[in-house]
Write an enzyme that holds these catalytic residues in place. Structure first.
Site, short mmCIF file in Angstrom:
data_model
loop_
_atom_site.label_atom_id
_atom_site.label_comp_id
_atom_site.label_asym_id
_atom_site.label_seq_id
_atom_site.Cartn_x
_atom_site.Cartn_y
_atom_site.Cartn_z
N HIS A 153 9.55 15.02 11.81
CA HIS A 153 8.70 14.46 12.88
C HIS A 153 7.23 14.55 12.51
O HIS A 153 6.37 14.61 13.38
CB HIS A 153 8.93 15.17 14.22
CG HIS A 153 10.37 15.32 14.61
ND1 HIS A 153 11.02 14.44 15.44
CD2 HIS A 153 11.29 16.24 14.23
CE1 HIS A 153 12.29 14.82 15.59
NE2 HIS A 153 12.48 15.91 14.85
N SER A 274 -15.03 1.57 -1.06
CA SER A 274 -15.40 0.77 0.10
C SER A 274 -16.73 0.09 -0.19
O SER A 274 -17.61 0.68 -0.82
CB SER A 274 -15.53 1.68 1.33
OG SER A 274 -16.39 1.08 2.29
N LYS A 280 -16.16 6.69 0.09
CA LYS A 280 -14.73 6.41 0.21
C LYS A 280 -14.04 6.20 -1.13
O LYS A 280 -14.56 5.56 -2.03
CB LYS A 280 -14.51 5.16 1.07
CG LYS A 280 -14.85 5.34 2.54
CD LYS A 280 -13.82 6.16 3.31
CE LYS A 280 -12.50 5.48 3.40
NZ LYS A 280 -12.28 4.62 4.52
N GLU A 287 -1.20 1.60 -0.44
CA GLU A 287 -1.21 0.82 0.80
C GLU A 287 -0.64 -0.58 0.57
O GLU A 287 0.14 -1.09 1.37
CB GLU A 287 -2.62 0.71 1.35
CG GLU A 287 -3.17 2.05 1.83
CD GLU A 287 -4.64 1.95 2.16
OE1 GLU A 287 -4.94 1.77 3.35
OE2 GLU A 287 -5.47 2.03 1.25
#
Ligand code: ARG
Length: 453
Positions: A153, A274, A280, A287
């Site tokens: 979970h 970024s 970043k 992804e």
């Protein structure tokens, strides 16, 4: 190609709609191999003389050389790869080219080409899956006895070996390879000789064709054979599942790579920055890998939907089969290579992982210790749970509770320090498939054997 019964010419938009060359051009090698084999079949059936056969084959090989050299010139009148090859053959050897299509249809031809293409795609997919498995095995080996929190979970659950967590993504890929290998036997069925729908009227030895082209068997019903795209559905289903597996691996690693977790750092080569925020470093490789599962699932749904309700034998709808197939294979080959690279070059922070463990993750071990002195598990679970709550209320770690709290909870809990040992906790789970170092060593041996060259 089929102009004989037509007097008018085709509408420009209709031509665009109907032509499939931009998609099926990549079948050129398979198409030519199929035609060379078919010419051999016609020779043995007595339709071609030895000389005619030899000229046809030489012409086809010349067309093949043009494709290989990237010098083949497609014309606006080329409808698909089959008509393009035959048109060029005619330019090279003249009217004799018109004998090649004897007893054959584009219906059995395209099914043959697509199956041939799929057979080599299966080899490439297996190699790409294995490469990712090898990257996971290498990281699992490098992880040695490093431990991290295992989650259910997405809540901290029990400590596990990093190697165990890494190999959890090995086995789905192994099942994917088995699935693709199993599908292979149904891909390797030769439709050639089925004609348009009723079978060829010439005495072509289909078994010999199958052998020459590397098929394992021949189809048994010409209506079915010319419209059977189950092999594409099977490969797309397996590919969609690979996509799902990769997306889950990617998700684990994306979470691990966040600043909050900090368990793993991706190499610069598999990250991007970024344009706005200078600090970043984003896990774009993973992804995108996660995102690609969408189109892999979409490709399966699109072919299934196209097939549903088609009447027997070939229908032009079937031309829509190749784009999703090609896209799925292209997508997977690139995705698998990138993910393998990202996995291979990532660095784990064993200290961060260890620091993320907390005593509450050993609450099961407290209960297990009580079970070992005869306390029923349900009661032991309750006792351990009360201790967790007590520690939480005092704002201390479980092991920091005063010793008398433990003995008050149960007289057998005289040595809690022995319980709060992460390595002892993992070592206790020494069943096949468990996270104990022994069991993981066996798992690793098996995994290594399955990806050995
Ligand atoms: N381009 C077609 C396809 O990919 C080849 C078969 C065409 N057959 C026909 N009867 N028009 O399906």
């Amino acid at each position: 190609m089929w102009g004989g019964r037509f007097s008018g010419s085709i509408d420009a938009k209709m031509r665009l709609f109907n032509d499939s060359l931009p998609i099926d051009q990549r079948l050129w090698n398979e198409d030519i191999s199929g035609s060379v084999a078919w010419a051999g079949g016609l020779l043995r059936a007595g339709i071609l003389s030895a000389d005619e056969h030899q000229q046809l084959v030489a012409g086809l090989e010349q067309v093949r050389a043009e494709f290989a050299a990237d010098s083949f010139q497609a014309l606006p009148t080329d409808e698909d790869i089959h008509t393009a090859v035959e048109r060029r053959l005619g330019e090279l050897i003249g009217a004799l080219a018109g004998k090649l299509h004897t007893g054959r249809s584009r219906n059995d031809q395209v099914a043959t080409d697509t199956r041939l293409w799929t057979l080599s795609a299966l080899d490439a997919l297996d190699a790409a899956l294995r490469e990712l498995q090898q990257a996971l095995v290498a990281q699992a080996e490098a992880a040695e006895l490093a431990v991290l929190p295992g989650y259910t979970h997405l809540q901290r659950a029990q400590p596990i070996l990093l190697a165990h967590a890494l190999l959890a993504h090995f086995w789905p890929l192994q099942r994917d390879r088995e699935r693709l290998r199993d599908a292979r036997q149904r891909v390797a069925v030769l439709p050639l000789g089925s004609g348009a729908l009723a079978g060829t009227a010439f005495a072509v030895d289909r078994a010999a064709l199958a052998q020459e082209l590397g098929f394992a068997s021949i189809s048994t019903n010409s209506l079915d054979a010319t419209s059977d795209r189950d092999f594409i559905v099977e490969v797309l289903a397996a590919a969609a599942l690979v996509g799902v597996h990769i997306s889950r691996l990617a998700e684990d690693w994306i979470i691990w790579s966040s600043s909050e977790w900090g368990f793993v750092r991706l190499a610069d080569a598999f990250s991007t920055g970024s344009s706005l925020m200078p600090q970043k470093k984003n896990p774009d490789s993973l992804e995108l890998a996660r995102g690609k599962s969408g189109r892999l699932i979409g490709n399966l749904v699109s072919v299934l939907t196209m097939l549903k309700g088609l009447p027997s034998a070939y229908d032009k709808d079937l031309q829509e089969d190749k784009e999703p197939l090609f896209d799925a294979v292209d997508t997977l080959l690139l995705t698998l290579a990138v993910v393998a690279g990202a996995v291979r070059t990532a660095e784990f922070d064993h200290q961060r992982m260890h620091a993320a463990l907390d005593d509450a993750m050993l609450a099961t071990d407290v209960a297990d210790a009580l079970v070992r002195v005869g306390v029923p598990f349900r009661e032991a679970h309750h006792i351990s749970g009360r201790l967790v709550r007590a520690a939480e209320q005092r704002g201390v770690a479980l092991r920091e509770l005063p010793p008398q709290e433990f003995t008050a909870a149960h007289p057998a809990l005289t040595n809690p320090a022995a319980i709060f040992d992460v390595m002892a906790s993992t070592a206790a789970r020494d069943v096949p498939g468990g996270t104990a170092p022994n069991a993981v060593r066996d798992q690793l041996i098996l995994a290594r054997r399955l990806v050995a060259g």
